[in-house]
Motif scaffolding. Structure first.
Motif, PDB file in Angstrom:
ATOM      1  N   UNK A  50     -27.203  -1.056  12.736  1.00 30.21           N
ATOM      2  CA  UNK A  50     -28.143  -1.245  11.644  1.00 30.21           C
ATOM      3  C   UNK A  50     -28.693   0.071  11.122  1.00 30.21           C
ATOM      4  N   UNK A  51     -28.961   0.997  12.028  1.00 27.99           N
ATOM      5  CA  UNK A  51     -29.439   2.328  11.632  1.00 27.99           C
ATOM      6  C   UNK A  51     -28.407   3.018  10.749  1.00 27.99           C
ATOM      7  N   UNK A  52     -27.141   2.897  11.114  1.00 24.21           N
ATOM      8  CA  UNK A  52     -26.071   3.514  10.327  1.00 24.21           C
ATOM      9  C   UNK A  52     -26.007   2.906   8.919  1.00 24.21           C
ATOM     10  N   UNK A 130     -32.095  -7.494  13.756  1.00 20.18           N
ATOM     11  CA  UNK A 130     -33.443  -6.944  13.905  1.00 20.18           C
ATOM     12  C   UNK A 130     -33.584  -5.641  13.141  1.00 20.18           C
ATOM     13  N   UNK A 131     -32.556  -4.808  13.196  1.00 20.25           N
ATOM     14  CA  UNK A 131     -32.594  -3.515  12.503  1.00 20.25           C
ATOM     15  C   UNK A 131     -32.509  -3.684  10.992  1.00 20.25           C
ATOM     16  N   UNK A 132     -31.599  -4.525  10.527  1.00 21.98           N
ATOM     17  CA  UNK A 132     -31.392  -4.679   9.080  1.00 21.98           C
ATOM     18  C   UNK A 132     -32.543  -5.408   8.403  1.00 21.98           C
ATOM     19  N   UNK A 133     -33.205  -6.329   9.105  1.00 23.13           N
ATOM     20  CA  UNK A 133     -34.276  -7.112   8.502  1.00 23.13           C
ATOM     21  C   UNK A 133     -35.648  -6.475   8.658  1.00 23.13           C
ATOM     22  N   UNK A 137     -37.448   0.313   8.219  1.00 25.55           N
ATOM     23  CA  UNK A 137     -36.310   1.203   8.445  1.00 25.55           C
ATOM     24  C   UNK A 137     -35.818   1.782   7.130  1.00 25.55           C
ATOM     25  N   UNK A 138     -35.714   0.914   6.112  1.00 19.52           N
ATOM     26  CA  UNK A 138     -35.271   1.377   4.806  1.00 19.52           C
ATOM     27  C   UNK A 138     -36.236   2.370   4.195  1.00 19.52           C
ATOM     28  N   UNK A 163     -27.390   9.788   9.929  1.00 19.84           N
ATOM     29  CA  UNK A 163     -27.581   8.517  10.624  1.00 19.84           C
ATOM     30  C   UNK A 163     -26.826   8.508  11.952  1.00 19.84           C
ATOM     31  N   UNK A 164     -25.659   9.148  11.985  1.00 23.93           N
ATOM     32  CA  UNK A 164     -24.902   9.232  13.235  1.00 23.93           C
ATOM     33  C   UNK A 164     -25.643  10.067  14.271  1.00 23.93           C
ATOM     34  N   UNK A 165     -26.277  11.146  13.819  1.00 24.33           N
ATOM     35  CA  UNK A 165     -27.101  11.962  14.724  1.00 24.33           C
ATOM     36  C   UNK A 165     -28.219  11.115  15.323  1.00 24.33           C
TER      37      UNK A 165
END
Length: 217
Positions: A50-52, A130-133, A137-138, A163-165
């Protein structure tokens, strides 16, 4: 700002964010304690996926739309709140249902037996959802990412790199949490402890959901 200095600076900021106690940490710890090591890693990988996605979206400006449109933000905020409440209530219900059942034995990865419905794929999907919703985060990526993208660098590629870092730092942190639970696995393997963890995590999730629904930042 060079690409190297941008990555190094972002790594410091993202690293501080990673180790701050929050929803992601609670979910991974809960999975490690109640479902086992492999399911915990599945949950962690879902969160990192989701972070990516958020990093890529911020790099191409999609999260700018989210930030600019109050309606879209509210829709995502309420969807996220409902999702967190659904997860939390589900955990609390399972805790109540499992009371009185005989304690399960150790599993291959050293923690209590995973529930039949807690497949690897479902744990990954739970972390991803959980990450996308989580609209925060955005907003975080919208606010932070542009500051670390040099003007002459490809935005999408740089967003993926940053984001990969963040993901690599998160993987190290989550791995430490997951393997750390193995040090006290005999105590954590007790059915009463697993139920308490589920009840506590479920309550925290419902609390996060209510806070998000009320717009309390």
């Amino acid at each position: 700002m060079t690409v190297t200095s941008a990555i190094a600076s972002f790594a410091v900021v993202a690293g501080m964010l990673t180790i701050m106690p929050g929803l992601d940490t609670a979910l991974v710890l809960r999975s490690a304690i109640t479902l086992g090591r492999s399911r915990a890693f599945a949950t962690a990988l879902g969160i990192l996926s989701g972070v990516l996605v958020w990093g890529m979206a911020a790099a191409v400006g999609a999260s700018a739309v989210l930030t600019a449109s109050q309606l879209l933000y509210d829709v995502l905020r309420l969807a996220g709140a409902g999702y967190l409440a659904w997860l939390g209530i589900g955990m609390i219900r399972r805790t109540i249902k499992e009371r009185g059942r005989p304690a399960s034995g150790d599993t291959a990865d050293g923690v209590g037996a995973a529930a039949p419905e807690a497949t690897w794929a479902r744990c990954w999907a739970r972390g991803l959802g959980t990450s996308l919703l989580n609209p925060k985060n955005g907003v975080f990526y919208m606010a932070m990412l542009p500051q670390f993208i040099p003007g002459d660098a490809p935005h999408l590629l740089m967003g993926v790199v940053l984001a990969t870092v963040h993901d690599l730092e998160g993987l190290v942190w989550f791995s430490a949490l997951i393997f750390g639970t193995q040090l006290v696995r005999r105590w954590l393997n007790r059915a009463s402890v697993r139920r308490a963890i589920d009840a506590l995590t479920g309550t925290v999730l419902v609390g996060f959901g209510l806070k998000l629904a009320l717009g309390d930042t």
